[in-house]
Enzyme design. Sequence first.
Site, PDB file in Angstrom:
ATOM      1  N   GLY A 207      15.099  -0.057 -20.017  1.00 16.57           N
ATOM      2  CA  GLY A 207      16.173   1.019 -21.478  1.00 16.57           C
ATOM      3  C   GLY A 207      16.124  -0.358 -22.173  1.00 16.57           C
ATOM      4  O   GLY A 207      15.630  -1.161 -23.035  1.00 16.57           O
ATOM      5  N   SER A 228      17.410   5.354 -33.483  1.00 22.73           N
ATOM      6  CA  SER A 228      18.523   6.296 -33.655  1.00 22.73           C
ATOM      7  C   SER A 228      18.580   4.845 -34.710  1.00 22.73           C
ATOM      8  O   SER A 228      18.422   3.654 -34.135  1.00 22.73           O
ATOM      9  CB  SER A 228      19.818   6.484 -32.633  1.00 22.73           C
ATOM     10  N   GLU A 249      12.340   3.161 -38.047  1.00 18.03           N
ATOM     11  CA  GLU A 249      12.555   4.730 -39.105  1.00 18.03           C
ATOM     12  C   GLU A 249      13.228   5.506 -37.521  1.00 18.03           C
ATOM     13  O   GLU A 249      13.163   5.303 -36.251  1.00 18.03           O
ATOM     14  CB  GLU A 249      10.533   5.066 -37.952  1.00 18.03           C
ATOM     15  N   LEU A 250      14.634   5.744 -38.296  1.00 16.10           N
ATOM     16  CA  LEU A 250      15.960   5.995 -37.645  1.00 16.10           C
ATOM     17  C   LEU A 250      16.248   7.280 -37.620  1.00 16.10           C
ATOM     18  O   LEU A 250      15.304   8.623 -38.007  1.00 16.10           O
ATOM     19  CB  LEU A 250      16.730   5.133 -38.311  1.00 16.10           C
ATOM     20  N   CYS A 283      13.670  14.122 -35.424  1.00 17.23           N
ATOM     21  CA  CYS A 283      14.495  13.358 -36.641  1.00 17.23           C
ATOM     22  C   CYS A 283      13.747  13.997 -37.854  1.00 17.23           C
ATOM     23  O   CYS A 283      15.343  13.885 -38.758  1.00 17.23           O
ATOM     24  CB  CYS A 283      13.622  11.797 -36.836  1.00 17.23           C
ATOM     25  N   PHE A 379      20.727  15.953 -32.654  1.00 18.92           N
ATOM     26  CA  PHE A 379      19.596  16.172 -32.120  1.00 18.92           C
ATOM     27  C   PHE A 379      19.935  17.154 -31.401  1.00 18.92           C
ATOM     28  O   PHE A 379      19.572  17.162 -30.345  1.00 18.92           O
ATOM     29  CB  PHE A 379      19.516  14.847 -31.892  1.00 18.92           C
TER      30      PHE A 379
HETATM   31  P1  NAD Z   1      17.376   5.193 -29.131  1.00 19.11           P
HETATM   32  O1  NAD Z   1      17.403   4.503 -30.678  1.00 19.11           O
HETATM   33  O2  NAD Z   1      18.783   5.555 -28.520  1.00 19.11           O
HETATM   34  O3  NAD Z   1      16.270   4.563 -28.409  1.00 19.11           O
HETATM   35  C1  NAD Z   1      14.996   4.649 -28.976  1.00 19.11           C
HETATM   36  C2  NAD Z   1      14.426   3.228 -27.710  1.00 19.11           C
HETATM   37  O4  NAD Z   1      15.538   2.626 -28.329  1.00 19.11           O
HETATM   38  C3  NAD Z   1      14.522   3.483 -26.770  1.00 19.11           C
HETATM   39  O5  NAD Z   1      13.114   3.052 -26.217  1.00 19.11           O
HETATM   40  C4  NAD Z   1      15.610   2.608 -26.149  1.00 19.11           C
HETATM   41  O6  NAD Z   1      15.531   3.039 -24.678  1.00 19.11           O
HETATM   42  C5  NAD Z   1      15.528   1.654 -26.716  1.00 19.11           C
HETATM   43  N1  NAD Z   1      16.831   0.917 -27.128  1.00 19.11           N
HETATM   44  C6  NAD Z   1      18.098   1.610 -27.050  1.00 19.11           C
HETATM   45  N2  NAD Z   1      19.079   0.520 -27.173  1.00 19.11           N
HETATM   46  C7  NAD Z   1      18.206  -0.715 -27.034  1.00 19.11           C
HETATM   47  C8  NAD Z   1      18.977  -2.209 -27.714  1.00 19.11           C
HETATM   48  N3  NAD Z   1      19.417  -2.394 -27.606  1.00 19.11           N
HETATM   49  N4  NAD Z   1      17.480  -2.872 -28.307  1.00 19.11           N
HETATM   50  C9  NAD Z   1      16.298  -2.192 -27.980  1.00 19.11           C
HETATM   51  N5  NAD Z   1      15.516  -1.059 -27.876  1.00 19.11           N
HETATM   52  C10 NAD Z   1      16.986  -0.225 -27.403  1.00 19.11           C
HETATM   53  O7  NAD Z   1      17.036   6.729 -29.534  1.00 19.11           O
HETATM   54  P2  NAD Z   1      17.252   8.348 -29.329  1.00 19.11           P
HETATM   55  O8  NAD Z   1      18.732   8.962 -29.794  1.00 19.11           O
HETATM   56  O9  NAD Z   1      17.245   8.553 -27.437  1.00 19.11           O
HETATM   57  O10 NAD Z   1      16.181   8.636 -29.977  1.00 19.11           O
HETATM   58  C11 NAD Z   1      16.574   9.544 -31.017  1.00 19.11           C
HETATM   59  C12 NAD Z   1      16.936   9.195 -32.515  1.00 19.11           C
HETATM   60  O11 NAD Z   1      15.740   8.588 -33.179  1.00 19.11           O
HETATM   61  C13 NAD Z   1      17.565  10.288 -33.453  1.00 19.11           C
HETATM   62  O12 NAD Z   1      18.067   8.994 -34.208  1.00 19.11           O
HETATM   63  C14 NAD Z   1      16.129  10.291 -33.898  1.00 19.11           C
HETATM   64  O13 NAD Z   1      16.276  10.854 -35.504  1.00 19.11           O
HETATM   65  C15 NAD Z   1      15.734   9.225 -33.525  1.00 19.11           C
HETATM   66  N6  NAD Z   1      13.298   9.246 -34.439  1.00 19.11           N
HETATM   67  C16 NAD Z   1      13.215   8.919 -35.466  1.00 19.11           C
HETATM   68  C17 NAD Z   1      12.136   9.496 -35.768  1.00 19.11           C
HETATM   69  C18 NAD Z   1      11.615   8.648 -36.874  1.00 19.11           C
HETATM   70  O14 NAD Z   1      10.147   9.018 -37.446  1.00 19.11           O
HETATM   71  N7  NAD Z   1      12.121   8.387 -38.374  1.00 19.11           N
HETATM   72  C19 NAD Z   1      11.773   9.882 -34.763  1.00 19.11           C
HETATM   73  C20 NAD Z   1      11.706  10.193 -33.895  1.00 19.11           C
HETATM   74  C21 NAD Z   1      13.570  10.256 -33.138  1.00 19.11           C
END
Ligand code: NAD
Length: 482
Positions: A207, A228, A249-250, A283, A379
């Site tokens: 995580g 995110s 990429e968010l 996303c 989402f």
């Molecule tokens: P998230 O940011 O919670 O998690 C993404 C990844 O980051 C996971 O592997 C998670 O374990 C890790 N992570 C969490 N906290 C962290 C930290 N403090 N330090 C380092 N890594 C950490 O994202 P989510 O909500 O599970 O996923 C959905 C999000 O992803 C949405 O906002 C969506 O729009 C975005 N997304 C963007 C794209 C793009 O190409 N722009 C593609 C797919 C999803």
Amino acid sequence: MLEDQRWAAKIFSSGWQPGSGTLDVVEPATGAPLGRTGLADAADVAAASAAAAAAQPAWAAASILDRAAVLRRAAGILEQHLAEITEQLIRETGSVPGKAGFELGLALRTLLDAAGLPSLAQGEVLPTAGDRWSFARRIPIGVVGVISPFNSPIVLGLRSVAPALALGNAVLLKPDPRTPIAGGVILARLFEEAGLPEGLLHVLPGGAETGQAVVRAAEVQMISFTGSAATGRQVGELAAAQLKKTHLELGGKNSVLVLPGADLAKAASAAAFASFFHQGQVCMSAGRILVPEAQHDEFVELLCAAADRLTAGDPRLADSDLGPLIDARQLARIKSIVADSVADGARIRTGGETAGLFMQPLVLSGLRPEHRAWQAEIFGPVAPVMGYRDLDQAVDLVNATEYGLSTSILGDVGTAMRLADRIRSGIVHINEQTIDDEPNVPFGGTGASGNGTRFGGAAANLEAYTETQWLTVRSEIADYPF
Ligand code: NAD
């Protein structure tokens, strides 16, 4: 690929090794256990990073034919095991077969395109005022850290892992802890079977703490993060403090803008797809649908009819159009955004019924710009619709978000082209909905959707996964006044 269980309860780090613990993987549709991977802690990440740095120079020096061949073989192995990988993706991520097919088709193209990267020109010959030759040449970064999300874990990992490896780097991949088999084990197995030398790819499920350890790891010089905006900010801050390059990429709050005179039935179908595909967990999913005021009511009826035709259910069953949401926390967040907006005056026009992690697609109207459902990335399978007075107001509404990932404009092409000039968005599709990707396009967002970097295409990948070295050469040692 997965059946021999060599990966079970292990991390992939110079072979399959025990990590600091284990992660149980659950099928969101049924709650059934799907397997167990290893869990990597900071010590595992540090060891992986050192091993990656040790293995990388020989890989960078390897023949371009050898590097390309590993990528091509990985593509062949993906094709050979497509049925098994599709099944795993469907069960682990709640993807219906159409979504799994889209993701794996992209994954295959990503590997094949990456196989072409080693033989591209890796720099330029520069004019120089001196008596010498001067070059700007591309060299690998070294060790690249990749952090990927749950929603399309195979392709969102591969789109960084494949070009980074192809260009001579070693990689640490940290998949989301909810999808560590699809997002991690499968990638490890592909490259293991493809003959990638040991130590070049490390798959480290975990995580936030594991992700932070990847960003901190001494040898990691670049982070490619997809997730995110909130987490992206934290990752960006941590990486910046250590002077590391980041590609972020968010999220998105993407608009579908229906123009006056557009075919409403087709526009409603496009908006339904953009809002409900993969339960809205993309996303690029539509988060705002804008319709001329005069067509608003008719459009909402058509969109509701489209939503009502869809069934949320086990994605392995043929009549399921939507699968489950990834977990209960995500479902609770979606419900709270809808409830807050309804309390502020929005109206649920259809849908929203839930059973387990399944949610029927929901259409919201009566929204105001300050409503949470209009502001936040949801989402989930929720389509917020708003009427607009004129095109100036429509453009203002589209641009009134911190995000800027994908925008769809439906209707007259000339009008749409003029509006596209005024819309702040990394991607604009005219007469197509918001969700699409190809490995050879400059994919990425503006504002809170990313830090301006782009995925895909040879130029973007070279820029992302190499550094530029200025190299000068004289035929003899130069003379100096000292
Ligand atoms: P998230 O940011 O919670 O998690 C993404 C990844 O980051 C996971 O592997 C998670 O374990 C890790 N992570 C969490 N906290 C962290 C930290 N403090 N330090 C380092 N890594 C950490 O994202 P989510 O909500 O599970 O996923 C959905 C999000 O992803 C949405 O906002 C969506 O729009 C975005 N997304 C963007 C794209 C793009 O190409 N722009 C593609 C797919 C999803």
